[in-house]
Write an enzyme that holds these catalytic residues in place. Sequence first.
Site, PDB file in Angstrom:
ATOM      1  N   HIS A  64       0.813  -1.105  -0.125  1.00  0.00           N
ATOM      2  CA  HIS A  64       0.029  -0.019  -0.177  1.00  0.00           C
ATOM      3  C   HIS A  64       0.842   1.347   0.086  1.00  0.00           C
ATOM      4  CE1 HIS A  64      -3.805  -2.277   0.902  1.00  0.00           C
ATOM      5  NE2 HIS A  64      -2.976  -2.924   1.378  1.00  0.00           N
ATOM      6  N   ARG A  66      -0.279   4.318  -0.599  1.00  0.00           N
ATOM      7  CA  ARG A  66      -1.053   5.340  -0.024  1.00  0.00           C
ATOM      8  C   ARG A  66      -1.159   6.933  -1.127  1.00  0.00           C
ATOM      9  NH1 ARG A  66      -3.629   2.050   2.799  1.00  0.00           N
ATOM     10  NH2 ARG A  66      -2.670   1.580   4.726  1.00  0.00           N
ATOM     11  N   ASN A  96      -6.239   0.714  -3.521  1.00  0.00           N
ATOM     12  CA  ASN A  96      -7.259   1.622  -2.525  1.00  0.00           C
ATOM     13  C   ASN A  96      -6.584   2.918  -2.193  1.00  0.00           C
ATOM     14  OD1 ASN A  96      -5.444   0.101  -1.191  1.00  0.00           O
ATOM     15  ND2 ASN A  96      -6.448  -0.208   0.653  1.00  0.00           N
ATOM     16  N   ASP A 156      -8.819  -5.000  -2.993  1.00  0.00           N
ATOM     17  CA  ASP A 156      -8.187  -5.356  -1.667  1.00  0.00           C
ATOM     18  C   ASP A 156      -8.585  -4.214  -0.504  1.00  0.00           C
ATOM     19  OD1 ASP A 156      -6.361  -6.372   0.068  1.00  0.00           O
ATOM     20  OD2 ASP A 156      -4.898  -4.757  -0.233  1.00  0.00           O
ATOM     21  N   HIS A 183      -9.478 -10.190  -1.497  1.00  0.00           N
ATOM     22  CA  HIS A 183      -9.363  -9.943  -0.011  1.00  0.00           C
ATOM     23  C   HIS A 183     -10.707 -11.015   0.346  1.00  0.00           C
ATOM     24  CE1 HIS A 183      -9.016  -7.380   3.639  1.00  0.00           C
ATOM     25  NE2 HIS A 183     -10.268  -7.954   3.936  1.00  0.00           N
ATOM     26  N   ASN A 282      -6.085  -6.538   9.231  1.00  0.00           N
ATOM     27  CA  ASN A 282      -6.934  -7.257   8.392  1.00  0.00           C
ATOM     28  C   ASN A 282      -6.559  -8.132   7.258  1.00  0.00           C
ATOM     29  OD1 ASN A 282      -9.611  -8.078   7.635  1.00  0.00           O
ATOM     30  ND2 ASN A 282     -10.244  -6.201   6.836  1.00  0.00           N
ATOM     31  N   ASP A 309       1.730  -7.088   2.629  1.00  0.00           N
ATOM     32  CA  ASP A 309       0.612  -6.288   2.993  1.00  0.00           C
ATOM     33  C   ASP A 309       1.079  -4.989   3.665  1.00  0.00           C
ATOM     34  OD1 ASP A 309      -1.917  -5.135   3.227  1.00  0.00           O
ATOM     35  OD2 ASP A 309      -2.851  -6.961   4.388  1.00  0.00           O
TER      36      ASP A 309
END
Length: 439
Positions: A64, A66, A96, A156, A183, A282, A309
């Site tokens: 990720h 961001r 995401n 995801d 996911h 998660n 992750d």
Amino acid sequence: MSPYFIRGGRVIDPATGREQLADVVVAGGLVTQVGADAASPDGAEVVDASGCVVAPGLVDMHTHVREPGREDEETIASASAAAAAGGYTAICAMPNTDPVADNAAVVEKVWALGREAGLVDVRVAGALSRGLEGRQMADIGEMARSFARVRMFTDDGKGVQDALFARRTMEYLVAFDAVYAEHCEDQSLAAGGEMNEGEISASLGLTGIPAEAEELMAARDIALARLTGCRLHLLHVSTAGTVALVRRAKAEGVCITAEATPHHFTLTEEALQGYDPNAKVNPPLRTERDRIAVIEGLADGTIDVIATDHAPHAHEEKDQEFGHAPPGMLGLETALALSVTELVAPGHMTLADVLVRMSSAPARILGLEHQGVPPAVGASANLVVFDPAATWTIDPSAFLSKSRNTPLAGRTVTGKVRHTFFEGRHTVRDGEVLVGATV
């Protein structure tokens, strides 16, 4: 670009398990010599690899970054620096972001910023649905044909709840030979959950997420992959039941791969006893039985990939009441050491097998021809040099990530990255990032 003479390392080809003490010469972006009789080119920078392993650069297929949207937590540049420091030469950015990477414009922007940072090959996973809402298909064909050449698609952070939508999307992805990455989380079972459901969640007064929330969606997607012939990849497998489902699906010939994270084979739900929000992830940390099952799945090849992750969060977001803190922890700068410490040192896996899970396997799934390639004459010089016996203490304040969220602070681990080479350039020397972004 100057040539390099990597002297006296233990050169490992993860695919074959072959090892040799050898020198490696890098010039013009390629490996030009490998062997005990390799000659140092004129003007070459000598890199002492004594006591170290020379291996393909690591590939993380679950990062990720961001950016765009939350550059206060991480940027593509800072994620690239953290990845290089961790021995990675390629990462795959999850979609995401804000805006969501559900169209060619966003994925091409992320890809271009990765090239600008110049530390690792930044690939992009496209969203399956517009806005990650699970209702309308994202611009999959546009992303697949873009400059970013997207080959993996996922929502995801959210499991696709509608089975018909999942089926139709899989059918469409088949035309692009693309990967449907899931996911696995049934939100009707997981809604409001903060940790693994069990005795510990009950004793802490926290709402639990049952293992079945993951396993039901995994079983559904396996059935749909069998029906459609789509390439299915299960993200961050965390339960013994999911491991068993993947093992059975592979035996039946389903086109399926799976990944596990270092935190799921290192930690258990016990890490939540002190309500540490940095241990909130998660899918959640599970039981010791689940942790062992994940290790066994990695060891026997049921689980193909070790993925981080890597999920950075701002300090003020994690430093609040447990129920309000977002899930996720950092992973890029600790994954190799945790894998050596938790998998190789206890004898669960060989170092070569761990390197397969961290380099050649993820590169193959993502279709990265020049990544995960063993140090051999003519190969692209994407390499990591690390000391498998060096011990160090995890100190988040020293991370190159812009965030600090890890429950592993103060833990002593084994395995230290000394050098990283990306496309023939020395990006990390003696643990220090050399080129690219200022973080």
